[in-house]
Design an enzyme around this catalytic site. Structure first.
Site, PDB file in Angstrom:
ATOM      1  N   ASP A   1     -35.783   9.791  30.561  1.00  0.00           N
ATOM      2  CA  ASP A   1     -35.673  10.756  29.659  1.00  0.00           C
ATOM      3  C   ASP A   1     -36.135  12.111  29.874  1.00  0.00           C
ATOM      4  O   ASP A   1     -35.726  12.631  31.004  1.00  0.00           O
ATOM      5  CB  ASP A   1     -36.614  10.120  28.220  1.00  0.00           C
ATOM      6  CG  ASP A   1     -35.827  10.624  26.887  1.00  0.00           C
ATOM      7  OD1 ASP A   1     -34.941  10.675  26.692  1.00  0.00           O
ATOM      8  OD2 ASP A   1     -36.897  11.048  26.230  1.00  0.00           O
TER       9      ASP A   1
ATOM     10  N   ASP B   1     -32.762   5.818  32.894  1.00  0.00           N
ATOM     11  CA  ASP B   1     -33.358   7.233  33.345  1.00  0.00           C
ATOM     12  C   ASP B   1     -34.614   7.291  32.854  1.00  0.00           C
ATOM     13  O   ASP B   1     -35.275   6.690  32.021  1.00  0.00           O
ATOM     14  CB  ASP B   1     -32.417   8.360  32.264  1.00  0.00           C
ATOM     15  CG  ASP B   1     -32.437   8.015  31.019  1.00  0.00           C
ATOM     16  OD1 ASP B   1     -31.637   6.948  30.637  1.00  0.00           O
ATOM     17  OD2 ASP B   1     -33.224   8.263  30.165  1.00  0.00           O
TER      18      ASP B   1
HETATM   19  N1  LIG Z   1     -33.033   8.663  27.213  1.00  0.00           N
HETATM   20  C1  LIG Z   1     -32.352   8.089  26.405  1.00  0.00           C
HETATM   21  N2  LIG Z   1     -32.644   8.411  25.282  1.00  0.00           N
HETATM   22  C2  LIG Z   1     -31.928   7.668  24.266  1.00  0.00           C
HETATM   23  N3  LIG Z   1     -31.079   6.820  24.400  1.00  0.00           N
HETATM   24  C3  LIG Z   1     -30.824   6.398  25.746  1.00  0.00           C
HETATM   25  N4  LIG Z   1     -30.178   5.257  26.181  1.00  0.00           N
HETATM   26  C4  LIG Z   1     -30.284   5.640  27.771  1.00  0.00           C
HETATM   27  N5  LIG Z   1     -31.285   6.235  28.005  1.00  0.00           N
HETATM   28  C5  LIG Z   1     -31.454   6.967  26.732  1.00  0.00           C
END
Ligand SMILES: Nc1ncnc2[nH]cnc12
Ligand SMILES: CSC[C@H]1O[C@H](OP(=O)(O)O)[C@H](O)[C@@H]1O
Length: 309
Positions: A226, A224
Site C-alpha cells: 500500500d 503490495d
Molecule cells: N493497496 C491496496 N489497496 C486496496 N485494495 C488493494 N488490492 C490490492 N492491493 C490493494
C-alpha cells in the site's frame, strides 16, 4: 440421501477476485445465470466437478474480462444467486495490500475482523429499500468456525507449494472505497486504527452473506505494501499485477486441495453452526406495514422466514 444425490448438492461457492477468474482441476458442467430481485450476478456462475465428483460453484467477482469496478459489483445479486443454488458457505479470494511489514507481497492471510470505509456508499443489506427492518449481528464478520477450519489445510498447501509464502491469521482487513488507492496519510491512519490489510471488496460481501445465513471466509492474498512506507514508492496497479498471477496460481492450488474436505465439513454442518438461524431474531416482528412485494423479494434469499404467496 444417497451418495449420488449428495454429490448433486452444490454446497460451496467460490468467489474469485482480481487475477482469479477460474479454478484448476475441475470439470466444467454448466453455467447458470439466475435472475434475482437484485438483478443478475457479476458473471454467470460455473458449476464444476472436482475429480471426486463433488460439485462447486465459481463466480468471478469482477465479471468476465474484469469489467466491473469494486464499487459497482452487484453484490446482493451475487450472494442471492449463490444462495438460490443451495450453497451453504462461500470461500472468497481477494487481492489485498499489506499494512504491516511482516505481511509480505505473496503472503496469504485469513482475516478475522473488518473495518468498513464503504459505509453509506454501497447498498449493503437485502432489507434496504423495503418495508422490513432487520439488524444482523456482525461483531464477528467472518464465520469463526469456518476460518478456524481453513487454517490447517491452507497452511499445509502454502508450506508445500508457496515458495516461502507465509499464512497469517487473526488479522484485521479494512475495506476502502476505490477505485483510487489510498493516500500515504490514509494508509498510515489505517495502521493506527489497527488494520493489517486493505482491499476494496470484502464489503458488503461479508455483510450480505451473513444476512443470507451463509458461511463466509476470505483468503486474502497480499500483492503490495500500500502507501504507508516512508521513502518507498506508493502502490500502483502495475506493482499489484506483478504479484497477481503468482498469488492466483497458489490460490488455485489451495482450492484444488481443500474443496473436497470443505464440502464434507459443510455437509456435516459443524463449521456453520453460527450462521444457520442467525437471522431468526434479527428481523423485527411482523406488522401489517410489511408489504407483500417486499416479503416476496426477501423470500428469494431467506425462504426460511419469508413465504411468498
Ligand atoms: N493497496 C491496496 N489497496 C486496496 N485494495 C488493494 N488490492 C490490492 N492491493 C490493494
Ligand atoms: C487490482 S488492485 C485493486 C482491486 O483488487 C482487489 O480485488 P479483489 O478483492 O476482487 O481481489 C481489491 O479489492 C480491488 O478491487
Amino acid at each position: 440421501m444417497s451418495a449420488a444425490e449428495a454429490k448433486d448438492n452444490v454446497l460451496i461457492g467460490v468467489i474469485g477476485g482480481s487475477g482469479l477468474y477460474h479454478l484448476d482441476n475441475l470439470t466444467f458442467m454448466k453455467q447458470v445465470n439466475p435472475e434475482t430481485p437484485w438483478g443478475h450476478p457479476s458473471s454467470p456462475i460455473s458449476i464444476c466437478a472436482l475429480p471426486s465428483g463433488t460439485k462447486v460453484a465459481f463466480l468471478a467477482r469482477h465479471g468476465p474480462g474484469h469489467a466491473i469496478s469494486p464499487s459497482a459489483i452487484p453484490v446482493r445479486a451475487n450472494i442471492a444467486a449463490l444462495k438460490s443454488l443451495g450453497i451453504r458457505a462461500i470461500l472468497a479470494f481477494s487481492a489485498v495490500g499489506s499494512l504491516r511489514e511482516e505481511i509480505a507481497p505473496g503472503d496469504f492471510v485469513l482475516p478475522s475482523q473488518i473495518i468498513d470505509r464503504t459505509k453509506g456508499i454501497r447498498p449493503c443489506s437485502f432489507f434496504e429499500g423495503t418495508s422490513i427492518v432487520a439488524h444482523a449481528s456482525f461483531g464477528d464478520p467472518f464465520s469463526n468456525k469456518f476460518v478456524e477450519w481453513l487454517e490447517k489445510p491452507v497452511r499445509e498447501i502454502i508450506d508445500a507449494h508457496g515458495n516461502g509464502a507465509k499464512l497469517h491469521t487473526g488479522k484485521c482487513i479494512i475495506c476502502m472505497e476505490g477505485p483510487q488507492f489510498s493516500t500515504r496519510a490514509e494508509s498510515k491512519m489505517y495502521r493506527a486504527w489497527g488494520a493489517d490489510i486493505i482491499n476494496m471488496s470484502v464489503l458488503p460481501e461479508a455483510k450480505l452473506a451473513r444476512e443470507a445465513e451463509l458461511g463466509y471466509a476470505l483468503i486474502a492474498t497480499s500483492t503490495d505494501y500500500d502507501s504507508w512506507r516512508e521513502n518507498e514508492t506508493t502502490v500502483t496497479a502495475a506493482e499489484v499485477f506483478k504479484v497477481l498471477q503468482t498469488n492466483a496460481n497458489l490460490s488455485r492450488t489451495v482450492a484444488a486441495n481443500i474443496l473436497d474436505e470443505l464440502h464434507e465439513a459443510a455437509e456435516e454442518g459443524h463449521i456453520l453452526t453460527e450462521e444457520v438461524g442467525c437471522m431468526k431474531y434479527a428481523i423485527m416482528p411482523r406488522s401489517e406495514k410489511q408489504k407483500e412485494e417486499d416479503i416476496q423479494k426477501l423470500s428469494f434469499v431467506l425462504p426460511e422466514y419469508f413465504k411468498a404467496n
